[in-house]
Design a protein around this motif. Structure first.
Motif, PDB file in Angstrom:
ATOM      1  N   ASN A  12      22.546 -89.883 -11.325  1.00 54.33           N
ATOM      2  CA  ASN A  12      21.233 -88.759 -11.564  1.00 54.33           C
ATOM      3  C   ASN A  12      20.238 -89.321 -12.073  1.00 54.33           C
ATOM      4  N   ASN A  46      18.455 -88.561 -14.663  1.00 58.08           N
ATOM      5  CA  ASN A  46      17.994 -87.895 -16.109  1.00 58.08           C
ATOM      6  C   ASN A  46      17.207 -89.032 -16.858  1.00 58.08           C
ATOM      7  N   PRO A  62      24.370 -80.022 -23.299  1.00 57.88           N
ATOM      8  CA  PRO A  62      23.193 -80.024 -22.494  1.00 57.88           C
ATOM      9  C   PRO A  62      22.518 -78.705 -22.302  1.00 57.88           C
ATOM     10  N   GLU A  82      23.826 -87.569 -22.034  1.00 55.31           N
ATOM     11  CA  GLU A  82      23.261 -87.503 -20.599  1.00 55.31           C
ATOM     12  C   GLU A  82      21.840 -87.441 -20.344  1.00 55.31           C
ATOM     13  N   ASP A  83      21.204 -87.143 -21.347  1.00 51.11           N
ATOM     14  CA  ASP A  83      19.481 -87.186 -21.125  1.00 51.11           C
ATOM     15  C   ASP A  83      18.811 -87.594 -22.300  1.00 51.11           C
ATOM     16  N   ASP A  93       9.696 -85.417 -11.620  1.00 53.68           N
ATOM     17  CA  ASP A  93      11.088 -85.285 -10.721  1.00 53.68           C
ATOM     18  C   ASP A  93      10.942 -84.378  -9.822  1.00 53.68           C
ATOM     19  N   VAL A 136      13.107 -80.712 -16.426  1.00 53.35           N
ATOM     20  CA  VAL A 136      12.487 -82.020 -17.110  1.00 53.35           C
ATOM     21  C   VAL A 136      12.592 -81.395 -18.465  1.00 53.35           C
ATOM     22  N   ARG A 186      15.552 -81.556 -20.414  1.00 47.75           N
ATOM     23  CA  ARG A 186      16.310 -82.810 -20.703  1.00 47.75           C
ATOM     24  C   ARG A 186      15.498 -83.788 -21.793  1.00 47.75           C
ATOM     25  N   SER A 187      14.748 -83.209 -22.542  1.00 49.81           N
ATOM     26  CA  SER A 187      13.552 -84.024 -23.160  1.00 49.81           C
ATOM     27  C   SER A 187      13.633 -83.581 -24.623  1.00 49.81           C
TER      28      SER A 187
END
Length: 720
Positions: A30, A32, A170, A275-276, A474, A497, A500-501
């Motif tokens: 991915n 990420n 997540p 994951e991110d 992204d 985005v 995942r930040s």
């Protein structure tokens, strides 16, 4: 002679089957970690100044895995070079497999199956971005035993109990798992946050007395597999994603008969996947606070560094040779690596500084990660950001929350970036369709995107007044794919985005409110015709999660109102009481004062630290404890902590003064104090609680309180 050769061959085959093997997927398949992962393997990114993959390899090595096949698609040379020179190559057989045309985990496993290198039954399948201390040996042994009883049990998935709003889950994960209550066979696996409902075949309920539908489980991405797993994936080329394709379809295919089992890890075990970038931050915080022990910052792991970090009060770790100016401030949860230089007046809070980082005078850095070689100018501000190797930030520049700066990016003096922006110096003419680009840092036309179809990508070196690097966007935005009749219309407003930040407060609030709505719609703990709905966490697990919410919110600088909202959301989702929230919150507040740590404060210094935290979180505690009975829970939690361990005896010594604080700050009212006094006077005189209540200093407070009440009553009687 032939018989001897045959016996030897059979013995060799037996030994191969008994050898514990693992497949480690180094690619996440991915985007990420873009744009950082353009230039290096994601699993080589430092987590507390240790390559991410070390945590996974330590898990495997400590559980007796003898041979590991590391599958890598991108940057395989860098990873292979590191593995060959690491200590892991001396503890296990490490074999790096590189197939550059694989696009998914399914493709990777099909290639491994073609090679015929997996002989173990079972073998371990794991991703290279896992931080876990679980007892994997017991999972392997349980799988072997279950397989002997029922050969159709081809896979055991590790799951952990967490709240729907946990910081290590997540944001866009909406996992719902169905389990046979007796056997723990998985009968449902759904992880689609856009789904309106879930479907469970009637046949499932007919064959089983009780089925649990659980929303409090998180996938650890650690699997114990029999060889049949590779066979099934090889036979089904449409199996690309291991969870959404393989697991989901194998569970649904009742006629085929393959069974996937669930192993819920123990309460004291920890397991999470990075994951991110948001989870990178959350899991790093957990490691710093000791949740993932023995993974702690002062554990060298596989580091080349020979000198361990020094542990200080407030979860502060620093290299022993680092000199910190007296005018600088080092806050809780800060890790300072070798060769770091900190300027006068700098403020560091909840951040990780890699080797040779240089911090200018009066710079402010909070909840950020500065990798090796980063330079920060005088008066610069960095909040909730990740700065990769050799990034330079100019004087007075501002890097706000959610920003990610790739290797070598330079931010000019006084430049202020937009929140959640990502910059890189990476240049390639043939990018995959996973990102689009804009103009350089500080350049004109930053809003116009360039794609691989209409642009040639070349590095634009800006003058010193603008900096170096360019913005990355992204292109994989799934919001456009949402159904127009979706029941959750606000999904279109959620930016993947940002989710995942680091510092995505609005998105976390959205998730909390969403699960709050789920609870109010009637999906709490209940049982209907053998189908159990809701969550099944133990009380201690619930308290642990509430403490985690409190501590994470405090360290990330969230307001008491935001933390209260998240705690209430979790409380409703778990169908718990406010009393449980109060006890856990009080314990977390004491943790912020370093109560119980080896270097905790003593005497009035400890009282002052508790007072400061009570002043900050007073409104939140008051909202949770609105009646006398609930207020008593605050004192009971304080008692429990004071009697917990030898280190907490320091709290026991000042127990009377903390009672005074609770009363003076109006956190516990007269009625709450009287109720607690009545409870303690009626308890066994041999109990530890009565001992602390009967202490001379505590009795002085009780007498003062009761005398004050008597004087007040007499004054009221005398008044006309």
């Amino acid at each position: 002679f032939d018989m001897a050769k045959g016996k030897k061959k059979a013995l060799d085959e037996r030994q191969e089957q008994d050898k514990l093997q693992a497949i480690l997927l180094a690619d996440s398949f991915n985007t990420n970690f873009r744009p950082i992962s353009y230039e290096m393997p994601k699993v080589m990114c430092p987590v507390l100044n240790n390559p991410m993959i070390n945590y996974t390899l330590e898990l495997l090595a400590s559980n007796g895995i003898e041979e590991v096949f590391v599958f890598c698609v991108n940057h395989a040379e860098k990873l292979n070079e590191y593995l060959k020179s690491s200590i892991w190559s001396k503890q296990m057989q490490l074999k790096c497999i590189t197939i550059t045309n694989c696009l998914s985990a399914g493709d990777a496993l099909r290639e491994i199956d073609k090679m015929g290198v997996i002989h173990a039954d079972p073998f371990v399948l794991v991703h290279g971005d896992i931080v876990s201390n679980i007892d994997l040996r017991s999972v392997i042994n349980d799988h072997k035993a279950a397989k002997k009883i029922d050969s159709s049990r081809i896979m055991t998935m590790c799951l952990t109990e967490v709240s729907p709003n946990s910081q290590i889950r997540p944001i866009l994960s909406d996992l719902v798992v169905g389990l046979d209550k007796d056997t723990k066979q998985m009968v449902l696996f759904s992880n689609n946050y856009n789904a309106k409902s879930i479907t469970l075949p009637v046949e499932i309920l007919k064959e089983r007395p009780q089925v649990e539908i659980r929303r409090d489980l998180m996938d650890c991405h650690i699997d114990v597999c029999s060889p049949e797993v590779l066979v099934q994936i090889s036979d089904n080329f449409d199996y690309q994603d291991l969870r959404q394709d393989f697991v989901k379809n194998e569970i649904a295919n009742i006629d085929l008969g393959n069974k996937i089992m669930a192993h819920i890890i123990k309460e004291k075990e920890y397991s999470a996947r990075i994951e991110d970038f948001r989870l990178y931050h959350s899991i790093s915080k957990d490691i710093i606070r000791g949740w993932a022990y023995p993974f702690v910052p002062d554990n060298l792991l596989a580091s080349n560094e020979s000198t361990p970090l020094m542990s200080q009060r407030g979860y502060v770790y620093r290299h022993p040779n680092i000199l910190i100016p007296l005018s600088s401030k080092i806050g809780n949860g800060t890790v300072i690596g070798k060769g770091v230089k900190v300027g006068h007046g700098a403020v560091l809070n909840g951040s990780v500084l890699g080797p040779s980082v240089k911090i200018g005078e009066n710079a402010h850095i909070s909840n950020s990660y500065l990798w090796e070689g980063v330079k920060v100018g005088n008066g610069a501000t960095i909040e909730g950001a990740i700065l990769a190797y050799n990034v330079e930030v100019g004087d007075g520049a501002v890097i706000p929350r959610g920003c990610v700066l790739g290797q070598g990016v330079k931010i000019a003096n006084g430049l202020k970036l937009e929140p959640f922006s990502r910059y890189t110096c990476f240049v390639e003419e043939a990018l995959n369709s996973d990102g689009v680009w804009s103009s350089s840092v500080g350049g004109e036309g930053s809003g116009s995107a360039e794609t691989k179809d209409d642009a040639t990508f070349s590095e634009k070196k800006m003058s010193n007044s603008c900096g170096l690097g360019r913005k990355w966007f992204d292109a994989d935005d799934s919001r456009d794919d949402l159904d127009s009749d979706s029941e959750i219309e606000d999904l279109r407003r959620v930016d993947p985005v940002k989710c995942r930040s680091i510092g995505c407060r609005d998105e976390e609030k959205w998730r909390s409110e969403r699960f709050d709505t789920f609870e109010k719609d009637g999906c709490g703990d209940e049982e209907v015709d053998g189908l159990e709905l809701g969550t099944k966490g133990a009380e201690s697990k619930f308290r642990k999660v509430v403490k985690d919410i409190f501590l994470t919110g405090a360290e990330d600088g969230h307001s008491p109102d935001d933390v209260l909202l998240e705690i209430k959301g979790y409380k409703f989702a778990q169908n718990r009481t406010y009393r449980e929230c109060i006890g856990a919150s009080t314990e977390a507040l004491l943790d912020l004062c370093s109560c119980g740590s080896a270097e905790s404060l003593e005497g009035m210094h400890l009282v002052a630290a508790i007072r400061n935290q009570l002043l900050k979180w007073k409104t939140m505690l008051a909202s949770l404890a609105q009646n006398p009975s609930d207020q008593v829970e605050i004192i009971l939690a304080l008692e429990n902590r004071a009697l917990k361990s030898d280190q907490d005896l320091k709290l026991k010594d000042v127990f009377r003064y903390v009672l005074q604080l609770l009363y003076d700050l109006e956190i516990v009212a007269d009625e709450g104090m009287r109720e607690w006094i009545a409870v303690r006077r009626n308890c066994s005189q041999s109990s530890p609680e009565y001992e602390i209540f009967s202490d001379k200093s505590t009795q002085e407070f009780v007498e003062w309180l009761e005398q004050d009440e008597t004087d007040s009553e007499e004054t009221e009687e005398e008044s006309p």
